[in-house]
Scaffold this motif. Structure first.
Motif, PDB file in Angstrom:
ATOM      1  N   ALA A 101       0.837  -1.201   0.000  1.00 48.43           N
ATOM      2  CA  ALA A 101       0.000   0.000   0.000  1.00 48.43           C
ATOM      3  C   ALA A 101       0.870   1.248   0.000  1.00 48.43           C
ATOM      4  O   ALA A 101       0.570   2.226  -0.700  1.00 48.43           O
ATOM      5  N   ARG A 102       1.948   1.250   0.760  1.00 46.38           N
ATOM      6  CA  ARG A 102       2.853   2.398   0.769  1.00 46.38           C
ATOM      7  C   ARG A 102       3.533   2.570  -0.593  1.00 46.38           C
ATOM      8  O   ARG A 102       3.674   3.674  -1.086  1.00 46.38           O
ATOM      9  N   LYS A 103       3.956   1.459  -1.160  1.00 43.55           N
ATOM     10  CA  LYS A 103       4.731   1.516  -2.402  1.00 43.55           C
ATOM     11  C   LYS A 103       3.875   1.913  -3.599  1.00 43.55           C
ATOM     12  O   LYS A 103       4.251   2.781  -4.383  1.00 43.55           O
ATOM     13  N   TRP A 104       2.728   1.268  -3.774  1.00 42.64           N
ATOM     14  CA  TRP A 104       1.937   1.481  -4.982  1.00 42.64           C
ATOM     15  C   TRP A 104       0.925   2.613  -4.861  1.00 42.64           C
ATOM     16  O   TRP A 104       0.660   3.311  -5.826  1.00 42.64           O
ATOM     17  N   TYR A 105       0.345   2.774  -3.682  1.00 44.63           N
ATOM     18  CA  TYR A 105      -0.771   3.715  -3.549  1.00 44.63           C
ATOM     19  C   TYR A 105      -0.453   4.905  -2.643  1.00 44.63           C
ATOM     20  O   TYR A 105      -1.323   5.734  -2.383  1.00 44.63           O
TER      21      TYR A 105
END
Length: 110
Positions: A90-94
């Motif tokens: 979630a941190r990386k993509w969104y």
């Protein structure tokens, strides 16, 4: 002339010798045809076996790569059951962060 005379024995020996030669020639001919057929069949099957062996090797290599992909996907699916990994995604993509956490961003060189 009786039946044991020399003249009759020579005629019978010549006739039986000609028949024996004929039978021997026919036997050799049949054996030669059989071995010719057997040799042809052997080489035909050898080439077919070589082709099938090559196809088998390609399919086994393909099977190994598919198995490796399957194992990688199973590993990724097992990681999706972990909350920490889902948070990382979630941190990386969104760019989703929990409250109170501030992202550290670095300048990327182009």
């Amino acid at each position: 002339m009786n039946r044991f005379s020399a003249e009759e024995k020579n005629n019978n020996n010549k006739a039986s010798a000609a028949g024996a030669k004929r039978r021997k020639f026919i036997w050799i001919f049949v054996v030669a045809v059989f071995f010719g057929w057997a040799g042809f069949t052997f080489f035909a099957q050898s080439s077919a076996i070589a082709d099938k062996t090559e196809q088998l090797a390609k399919k086994q290599q393909s099977n190994e790569s598919v198995t490796a992909s399957l194992n990688q996907l199973k590993y990724e699916v097992s990681r999706l059951n972990e909350d920490e990994y889902i948070g990382q995604l979630a941190r990386k993509w969104y760019n989703m962060y929990p409250e109170g956490e501030s992202p550290i961003r670095t300048e990327q060189s182009e």
